[in-house]
Write a protein that holds these residues in place. Sequence first.
Motif, PDB file in Angstrom:
ATOM      1  N   THR A  63       0.839  -1.183   0.000  1.00 33.18           N
ATOM      2  CA  THR A  63       0.000   0.000   0.000  1.00 33.18           C
ATOM      3  C   THR A  63       0.877   1.236   0.000  1.00 33.18           C
ATOM      4  N   SER A  64       0.372   2.316  -0.581  1.00 34.33           N
ATOM      5  CA  SER A  64       1.143   3.551  -0.577  1.00 34.33           C
ATOM      6  C   SER A  64       1.085   4.237   0.787  1.00 34.33           C
ATOM      7  N   ASN A  65       0.124   3.835   1.644  1.00 32.43           N
ATOM      8  CA  ASN A  65       0.038   4.362   3.000  1.00 32.43           C
ATOM      9  C   ASN A  65       0.834   3.442   3.922  1.00 32.43           C
ATOM     10  N   LEU A  66       1.956   3.938   4.416  1.00 30.49           N
ATOM     11  CA  LEU A  66       2.890   3.081   5.161  1.00 30.49           C
ATOM     12  C   LEU A  66       2.867   3.324   6.662  1.00 30.49           C
ATOM     13  N   GLU A  67       2.082   4.292   7.100  1.00 31.12           N
ATOM     14  CA  GLU A  67       2.132   4.708   8.499  1.00 31.12           C
ATOM     15  C   GLU A  67       1.787   3.573   9.454  1.00 31.12           C
ATOM     16  N   HIS A  68       0.878   2.702   9.036  1.00 31.51           N
ATOM     17  CA  HIS A  68       0.413   1.657   9.945  1.00 31.51           C
ATOM     18  C   HIS A  68       0.992   0.280   9.628  1.00 31.51           C
ATOM     19  N   ARG A  69       1.993   0.230   8.768  1.00 30.34           N
ATOM     20  CA  ARG A  69       2.658  -1.042   8.503  1.00 30.34           C
ATOM     21  C   ARG A  69       3.419  -1.483   9.751  1.00 30.34           C
ATOM     22  N   GLU A  70       3.193  -2.710  10.199  1.00 31.90           N
ATOM     23  CA  GLU A  70       3.859  -3.214  11.387  1.00 31.90           C
ATOM     24  C   GLU A  70       5.061  -4.094  11.060  1.00 31.90           C
ATOM     25  N   ASP A  71       5.132  -4.602   9.823  1.00 28.70           N
ATOM     26  CA  ASP A  71       6.229  -5.489   9.434  1.00 28.70           C
ATOM     27  C   ASP A  71       7.424  -4.659   8.968  1.00 28.70           C
ATOM     28  N   ARG A  72       8.034  -3.943   9.899  1.00 28.33           N
ATOM     29  CA  ARG A  72       9.145  -3.054   9.600  1.00 28.33           C
ATOM     30  C   ARG A  72      10.231  -3.238  10.656  1.00 28.33           C
ATOM     31  N   LYS A  73      11.438  -2.806  10.310  1.00 27.09           N
ATOM     32  CA  LYS A  73      12.561  -2.930  11.229  1.00 27.09           C
ATOM     33  C   LYS A  73      13.206  -1.569  11.431  1.00 27.09           C
ATOM     34  N   GLY A  74      14.001  -1.441  12.500  1.00 32.03           N
ATOM     35  CA  GLY A  74      14.682  -0.186  12.786  1.00 32.03           C
ATOM     36  C   GLY A  74      14.263   0.406  14.110  1.00 32.03           C
ATOM     37  N   SER A  75      14.972   1.426  14.536  1.00 30.71           N
ATOM     38  CA  SER A  75      14.730   2.035  15.848  1.00 30.71           C
ATOM     39  C   SER A  75      13.443   2.842  15.908  1.00 30.71           C
ATOM     40  N   GLY A  76      12.945   3.309  14.750  1.00 26.05           N
ATOM     41  CA  GLY A  76      11.695   4.066  14.723  1.00 26.05           C
ATOM     42  C   GLY A  76      11.852   5.554  14.964  1.00 26.05           C
ATOM     43  N   LYS A  77      13.088   6.054  15.025  1.00 27.08           N
ATOM     44  CA  LYS A  77      13.279   7.495  15.213  1.00 27.08           C
ATOM     45  C   LYS A  77      12.653   8.290  14.074  1.00 27.08           C
ATOM     46  N   ILE A  78      12.734   7.723  12.876  1.00 33.56           N
ATOM     47  CA  ILE A  78      12.041   8.273  11.706  1.00 33.56           C
ATOM     48  C   ILE A  78      11.263   7.125  11.087  1.00 33.56           C
ATOM     49  N   ARG A  79      10.053   7.417  10.588  1.00 33.15           N
ATOM     50  CA  ARG A  79       9.255   6.375   9.953  1.00 33.15           C
ATOM     51  C   ARG A  79       8.661   6.871   8.646  1.00 33.15           C
ATOM     52  N   PHE A  80       8.688   5.988   7.645  1.00 32.36           N
ATOM     53  CA  PHE A  80       8.005   6.292   6.385  1.00 32.36           C
ATOM     54  C   PHE A  80       6.502   6.298   6.618  1.00 32.36           C
ATOM     55  N   THR A  81       5.813   7.264   6.008  1.00 32.04           N
ATOM     56  CA  THR A  81       4.358   7.320   6.143  1.00 32.04           C
ATOM     57  C   THR A  81       3.637   7.089   4.821  1.00 32.04           C
ATOM     58  N   SER A  82       4.298   7.376   3.686  1.00 33.78           N
ATOM     59  CA  SER A  82       3.662   7.129   2.395  1.00 33.78           C
ATOM     60  C   SER A  82       4.709   7.098   1.289  1.00 33.78           C
ATOM     61  N   ALA A  83       4.309   6.495   0.171  1.00 33.54           N
ATOM     62  CA  ALA A  83       5.175   6.435  -1.009  1.00 33.54           C
ATOM     63  C   ALA A  83       4.308   6.592  -2.253  1.00 33.54           C
TER      64      ALA A  83
END
Length: 224
Positions: A63-83
């Motif tokens: 999905t182009s809306n990435l804010e609620h994607r849970e299958d992600r890695k990293g510290s979370g200091k910055i997060r992608f929200t859309s593409a």
Amino acid sequence: IGKMQDISTGGGRTVLFVSHNMASIQQLCDRVVVLKNGGVSIDTKDVNDGIQHYLQHNSQNLTSNLEHREDRKGSGKIRFTSAHVYNSNNEIIESIVSGIDVCIKLKCKVHEPLKSKNVNVAIAVKKTNEVLLSTFYTDLTDQTFILTSDIAEFEALCSVPAFPFSSGTYKCNISIKVDEKMVDWIENAFEITVEDGDFYKTGRVISKSHQGILLPHSWSLDII
């Protein structure tokens, strides 16, 4: 791969190969079992059917809306929200024609103050069988972003002139690092659909059997 083939065919033994690499599965396997939530989703001797089942299941998460994607890695200091992919008129497009200029825009939200940190963003483009084709990376082009503590949200823009892929569907992984530490990474974050276009400005398109990356080139004749 060759060694496993020798063992399974010449040695008469069964090899259990666990992978997300569709090209390797096509080359090695004569049976596919797809697992989902701890159970068997499909068990088939038609390898291509198994691969298509796997890919179809994965595409439902794109999905182009990435804010609620849970299958992600990293510290979370910055997060992608859309593409989103834009054309040269700054319009969002659902598919790309080979050879046009495009801009991939990745919106990001800052969750912790950064205090003038070095930020690098990457997009990895893959075929649907998970084979990596190319990577767009700020560090490779020496275009690292410098973000100050007062920035809460930003958009990373990746401009690709004369988009060099032939027709097909491609998956994209995206990642972002702060001072070389991973803060967000999403596999199969979005898909890019490409239609045949006049990349070489000759009115000709590459045949379906030879599709891939289109590269500018020229020929000359030297009589000897």
